[in-house]
Enzyme design. Structure first.
Site, mmCIF file in Angstrom:
data_model
loop_
_atom_site.group_PDB
_atom_site.id
_atom_site.type_symbol
_atom_site.label_atom_id
_atom_site.label_comp_id
_atom_site.label_asym_id
_atom_site.label_seq_id
_atom_site.Cartn_x
_atom_site.Cartn_y
_atom_site.Cartn_z
ATOM 1 N N LYS A 1 -10.467 0.993 7.905
ATOM 2 C CA LYS A 1 -10.533 1.179 6.457
ATOM 3 C C LYS A 1 -11.958 0.919 5.966
ATOM 4 O O LYS A 1 -12.602 1.803 5.440
ATOM 5 C CB LYS A 1 -9.546 0.267 5.733
ATOM 6 N N TRP B 1 2.650 -2.633 3.088
ATOM 7 C CA TRP B 1 2.041 -3.371 4.195
ATOM 8 C C TRP B 1 2.526 -4.811 4.239
ATOM 9 O O TRP B 1 2.750 -5.364 5.315
ATOM 10 C CB TRP B 1 0.517 -3.284 4.144
ATOM 11 N N ASP C 1 -4.066 -10.349 4.730
ATOM 12 C CA ASP C 1 -4.370 -9.041 5.303
ATOM 13 C C ASP C 1 -5.353 -8.369 4.350
ATOM 14 O O ASP C 1 -4.992 -7.981 3.240
ATOM 15 C CB ASP C 1 -3.075 -8.223 5.429
#
Ligand SMILES: *Cc1c(COP(=O)(O)O)cnc(C)c1O
Length: 359
Positions: A195, A101, A171
């Site tokens: 999530k 990511w 993030d």
């Protein structure tokens, strides 16, 4: 029969939330219509939106100089929105690369800024996080970006990087609301909802007031933080039903005692699972350095394809589903977000013990 769903995202939501949504599905109180059928400018939805925002503020203990935004495009849209909004007159931005990511975020930022990679790990090294004093120091960067929890490999920071001269951006898609942290260390935090916040459909963005209002000229209005702050995240029609479900999740989390209370449960869940992995190291192999093992995404690999397939099939038969790892990483991945009950982890652990004694 709802299974224990270990999916990494979209992920399990609290059953109590799903039941309330079900009860209100056709008619939201006093609206004689579903939340998804009413105006985003009407009082009913506006009060859902403001409850969502104030619950986020309370859960994260946000000071008044931070804004809360619900923006379209998931976390991936923030990969470009962050450089577009924060670069200002600077051209340099810094990224810590700790996995898939952070790489994606970095790739996207390269379209708008000069990216300095402050940690140069090779893909095979994504097993530990170097201490931040060893990172390349970039004092003239607009910000330093890092991914607090790498959802694919299961690596999580156990520290906040030192960035005294630059704005810190993180993030936190897969671990926001999972543990207490000091928001004031950050200029900006973002998280895709699916999530640990709610269903897929938006990204939560927490941004400090002094950082907005300097977006690059090419920034689309929908992703201009200053414009969205002014419009209360409703520059266009926001994903109303998703925000409603997230609002229910935030309220649920408060009822559980908030972030500090769920943090204890999360620590226990992860500790139990890593304990069984460590007990059978020949069978369950976790590659991540103990100091940065993720509490949210626990990864492990079995020694061969036959055992891998048997593990998945037998666990699913017990109602333990979606344990297969990310397509690029292989193995197993058990995602233990807030909504995963401790009983689900207990059942997985006891299955893993039984599985180990059977082979
Ligand atoms: C899932 C995930 C993303 C991507 O989220 P989308 O909402 O699909 O764009 C980004 N970062 C992290 C850490 C993630 O876990």
């Amino acid at each position: 029969m709802r299974a224990y769903n270990f999916s990494a995202g979209p992920a399990m939501l609290p059953t109590a939330v799903m039941e309330q949504a079900q009860a209100e599905f056709l008619e939201y109180p006093n609206e004689y219509a579903s939340v998804m059928e009413i105006s985003h400018r009407g009082d009913a939805f506006l009060s859902i939106l403001s409850a969502a925002e104030s619950d986020v503020r309370e859960l994260l203990q946000l000071p008044n100089n931070y804004h809360v935004l619900f923006l379209p495009g998931g976390a991936s849209a923030q990969f470009f929105a962050v450089p577009m909004n924060l670069c200002g007159k600077q051209t340099k931005v810094a990224y810590a690369n700790t996995g898939l990511w952070s790489q994606k975020a970095m790739q996207e930022a390269k379209r708008y800024a000069d990216v300095v990679e402050v940690t140069q790990l090779q893909e095979t090294d994504y097993v530990s996080i170097p201490a931040s004093h060893t990172w390349t120091q970039v004092n003239d960067a607009a910000y330093l970006h890092y991914t607090d929890n790498e959802t694919v490999s299961g690596i999580e920071f156990n520290f906040i990087p030192q960035a005294s001269h630059v704005t810190l951006v993180s993030d936190m898609s897969s671990n926001i609301f999972s543990r207490v942290f000091d928001v004031t260390q950050f200029g900006l935090i973002y998280a895709g909802a699916q999530k640990n916040s709610g269903p897929a459909g938006f990204a939560l963005v927490i941004v400090r007031d002094d950082l907005i209002g300097q977006a690059l000229k090419i920034t689309p209005s929908l992703f201009d933080y200053a414009l969205q702050v002014k419009a209360h995240s409703s520059l266009n029609t926001p994903p109303t039903y998703n925000i409603y479900l997230a609002a229910l999740c935030f309220r649920w989390l408060k009822q559980q005692g908030g972030v500090a209370a769920i943090e204890k449960i999360n620590a226990r869940k992860a500790q139990k699972l890593y304990a069984v992995i460590d007990r059978y190291p020949e069978l369950y192999r976790n590659r991540i350095d103990v100091s940065c093992r993720s509490r949210m995404n626990v990864t492990f690999a079995l020694p061969n394809d036959t055992l891998h397939a048997r593990f998945l099939q037998q666990s699913a038969a017990l109602g333990l589903i979606n344990l297969e790892g990310h397509r690029t990483y292989g193995g197993m991945r058990a995602s233990l977000y807030n909504a995963m009950p401790e009983a689900g982890v207990d059942l997985l652990v006891s299955f893993m013990k039984d599985f180990a004694s059977a082979v």
